[in-house]
Structure formats: structure tokens, C-alpha cells
Design a protein around this motif. Sequence first.
Motif, short mmCIF file in Angstrom:
data_model
loop_
_atom_site.label_atom_id
_atom_site.label_comp_id
_atom_site.label_asym_id
_atom_site.label_seq_id
_atom_site.Cartn_x
_atom_site.Cartn_y
_atom_site.Cartn_z
N TYR A 137 -5.14 -8.35 4.93
CA TYR A 137 -3.87 -8.08 4.24
C TYR A 137 -2.65 -8.26 5.15
CZ TYR A 137 -6.60 -4.74 1.25
OH TYR A 137 -7.41 -4.30 0.57
N THR B 272 -14.41 -0.19 4.01
CA THR B 272 -15.29 -1.43 4.79
C THR B 272 -15.52 -1.15 6.34
OG1 THR B 272 -13.33 -2.49 4.93
CG2 THR B 272 -14.28 -2.85 2.94
N GLN C 69 -9.53 -5.79 6.53
CA GLN C 69 -9.01 -6.67 5.37
C GLN C 69 -7.95 -7.63 5.99
OE1 GLN C 69 -11.04 -7.21 2.79
NE2 GLN C 69 -12.53 -5.87 4.18
N GLU D 216 -15.19 -3.84 8.08
CA GLU D 216 -14.25 -4.96 8.93
C GLU D 216 -12.87 -4.90 8.32
OE1 GLU D 216 -15.00 -6.92 11.25
OE2 GLU D 216 -17.00 -6.04 11.34
N PRO E 43 -1.89 -3.07 -3.19
CA PRO E 43 -2.62 -3.75 -1.88
C PRO E 43 -1.69 -3.75 -0.85
CG PRO E 43 -2.86 -5.33 -3.63
CD PRO E 43 -1.99 -4.07 -4.33
N SER F 291 -11.07 -3.87 -5.58
CA SER F 291 -11.76 -4.71 -6.37
C SER F 291 -11.43 -4.27 -7.85
CB SER F 291 -13.10 -4.81 -5.97
OG SER F 291 -13.89 -3.35 -5.97
N ARG G 280 -6.17 -1.17 6.02
CA ARG G 280 -6.77 -2.24 6.14
C ARG G 280 -8.30 -1.97 6.18
NH1 ARG G 280 -3.58 -6.56 7.75
NH2 ARG G 280 -1.27 -5.94 8.59
N LEU H 157 -11.00 -1.65 0.70
CA LEU H 157 -11.38 -3.12 0.10
C LEU H 157 -11.17 -2.61 -1.48
CD1 LEU H 157 -12.19 -6.10 -0.46
CD2 LEU H 157 -14.68 -5.06 -0.70
#
Length: 550
Positions: free
Chosen positions: A407, A401, A405, A403, A382, A392, A387, A390
Amino acid sequence: MALDQDKFSCSICLDLLRDPVTIPCGHSYCMDCIKDHWDGEDERRIYSCPQCRKMFTPRPVLEKNIMLAELVEDLKNIGLQAAADHCYAGPEDVACDVCTGRKGKAVKSCLVCLASYCQNHLQPHYYTPPLENHNLVDPSKNLQENICSRHDEVMKIFCRTDQQCICYLCLMDEHKGHETVPAAAERTEKQKELQERRQQIQQRIQDQEKDVKLLQQEVEAINGSADKAVEDNEKIFTDLIRLILKRSSDVKQQIRSQQETEVSRVKELQKKLEQEITELKRKDAELEKLSITEDHTQFLQNYPSLSALSESTHSSSINIRPLRYFEDVTAAVSELREKIQDILRDTWTNISELIAEVDVLLSEPMTRAEFVKYSQEITLDPNTANRFLLLSEGNRKVEITDEPQPYADHPDRFTDYKQVLSRESLTGRCYWEVEWRGEGGVDAVAASYGNISKEGRLDECLFGGNDKSWSLYSYTNGYTFSYNNIHTPVSGPVSSRIGVYLDHRAGILSFYSVSETMTLLHRVQTTFTQPLYAGVRLYDGSSVEFIKLK
């Protein structure tokens, strides 16, 4: 001046005149040939000349033409008979279907008449309008195989549904509603496939012939290095003969044993490659013979019987480890001379291991099962993820994404490119697979040093744009390999799963297209100076998952 053989041949048997006789119209025949001809006309009691059709009544008395007989005999003596024999069909030749008596050698077969013709009887096909459009091919003994056994018609249609040649009556009967095309059209398609297979075989032959030469060079290098190592070590151990005589013998034995093992491995693979080259050349000869067949039906009927091209038992190229063979052993033994008792006790294990590590051939795995033995579970870091990525599935999956993230700030994060590196550093032998989903696909599957630049939209930060990363870019219709901002087009089957194999010590990095089989896309041979990290770059609308292989 050359003599025309036809002037001295019987027009009935087409052979040189035997016991020549001249009938009243002036034409000459073999005594037996004209007798047989006239015997068939005895009922009508009107006798004719086979050439000019002039009638004779009563039956002429035949007398041998002495002068003509002597002339024919002279011609035989000067070799005309040998030339004539060349025009007649032998056991391996296709015989003319029109000739009576001794059969002439056919020069063409007609796929319309379904008959074969010698040079003389072929002539009507060249100047008779109804025959001029007939399809003439090289002489064939298998013309009857072009006839439908059920309808006794010529098979000019190919049924793709049942993969067989049929006649037009079959098309209206048991093959009604099937996908059918003219045999010539199907031949064109199959010819393309055949040429592609030949190209594959010829390319494999070229590659493996290069490998055979390379292996031979390695045999000589192994032997030379081993011989020199033995010589040097014998001199060193002479100085320490009272203390290390036993160890000297052991080292020599180990070197020779490893030398024999390595030479045996190389020669065994060399032998396999030579056998495969021989088989490939045989297969290529079969395909070449089929490719020049002019009879479409024969081509299509024989085509399915050809065995498919088997997978190669070896990778597309041989890679040699850039080692110094047995020289390290000599260095280790030289150190023994300085430390004597301590080295005998503490370093002996090290010497044995160095000898065992001599591994000339880069034995890269062949099958996916062999690759999986070196599988490395990859999790994404990560702290390196852009940014807008995403993570998972335990940090094994990454997707775009809309938006950013939340981080935490970190100096290792890619600020502009949608890229991410693995948490694990990779050395030794490793294998991993990535699978992408979505319309965009994977922009890049990469291996990179950890100190690649992260901040900015510069080549120094882009996978493949610098000398710290190696990247395979994937598109909908192909691939491009990039290193140090040099881009190389790569051909191969496009797949949603890419396999990456790393042999850090040997300096090998290979990218594979993974589906039902594995296809090598690109291989790098270099020297890695740092541990590597797995990486990916994504397009908008795509996601990538590092697959668990164990």
C-alpha cells in the motif's frame, strides 16, 4: 379443653356417631353401621366387634346409648361437626380411597400404591417399613394417568426418542433401543428449562413495565409541549393577525394533528405492552403451577402442551429521542414576525416540515427484514488498512496476510493494529452485517469517527480504547463491549455474523447476533458529533466480509 373428635366418631363410617349403640365389649358404633356389619356375618352366626374382634353368640340386641347420643348432640351444637366436615372430601377435593361411607379428604397420594389417603389412613406409610419408602405427593385426581394403558404398569421411565412416559415393559417392547432415562432425571432437566423460561418471562415483564411508565411520561411531555407551542404561537400570530391569520390557523391545526398522531402512537404501543405483560403473567402462572408439581409423570406429560414463549412484539427497551418537541416550531414562527411577507412565502414549508419531524418514539426496526430496509453497502478504504490486511471482493472482504501489502504511504493508515475503516461515512439510519471465517474470529466490529488516531500501538488507536470509537469484541464464548477503554461483558448467542444498526440523529448504535433470529447484544445511547465509519479488527487466521444485503 379441646375435645378429640375421633373419640365420638364411628370407626366404620368415620363420621360422628348417629344413634349410638354400645356393644358388649364396650365399643360404640352408629346403629345402622353395626347392623350392616353384623348382617354380613349372619351366615356364620358369629358376630364380631370391628375394632377388637371379640366374638358374640348369639347376635347382641342393640339399644341406643341415650347418654352418648346426647353428648354427641351437644358436641354438634358447639361446632365439632363443622370441624369434622372440614376433614371430608368436597366436590373439588381428592377423596381417600380407603374410607368407607363418607369419604375423608385426602392429604397425600402415593405414587407407588396409586391411591390417595386421608390423615388417618395415611399413618401406615409413616411407621410400616414396606411403606416408608413410598413416594408421597400432594393429593392428585390423575393417578390413573400414571398407569401404562397397554401393560397396566406404573410409568417410571421417560423415552427421549418418542418424548413420552413409558413402563418397564414398554422398554423391552416397542421402545427397545430408544434413548430412555428415569422420569425423575428427565424432570430435573425439564425443570431447569422451565426455570429459564420463567426468568425470561419475568425479565420481560420488568422491562416492559418500565417501558409503560416511560411511555406515560412521554404522553404528558408531548401534551405539555404541544400546549405550550400552541399558546406561544397564538401570541405571535396575534401581532401579525392581518397578514398571517390563515397561516396561524394552519400551524395550529398541524401541531394538533401531529400531537394527536404522536400521542396515539405512544398510547397504542403502551396498550400492546400492557396486553403482553398480562399474557406473560398468565404464562408465568402456568409455569409456576407446573414447576411445583411433585408428580414427575404429570409434569412431563403436561410440559409439552405448554406453548413456547413467543417472540416479543417489541424491542427490549424504549428509547426516547432527545428532542424539544414543538419548540422549534415556535422559533420558526417567531422569525416570521421579523420578515413578514418574505417568511410567509419562503419559510412556510420549513415550518410544516419541523412539525412533521416531531418523532418521540425511537421506532427501531423489529425484524431482520425491517433492518435490511436501512442496509448500507460498505466498502473498505485501502488508505486505512493495516499493511498486513489484504482487501478483496471489491474491497468488501479483508483477511490477515503473512506478508505486508504494497500500500502507498497514507496518514490515515493504521500502523500497528490490524484494523481498517470503511470508505463510506455513515449518518442517518444505517444497517450493515459482517461475517467472519476462520479459527480466530472477529476481534472487533466497530463504529468510529474518521479522526481516530492511526499511528502507534496506543489506546488512542485501538477500537474501543478511546472516546472516538465503539467496539464489540467477539470471543468463542461471548462478547465484550468497549468504549473509552471501559470494557463491559455482554451475554448473548455467539454467531459468525454480527449486525450493526446506526441511527445517527437519535444517537443510537446497536449490535446484534444474527442467525435464524436477531438477538440484541448491546445498545449505545449517546450523541454523535461527527459522521461514523464502519470498522473491523482481525485476529490472525481470520477473514471478514461485509455482506451485500440488497
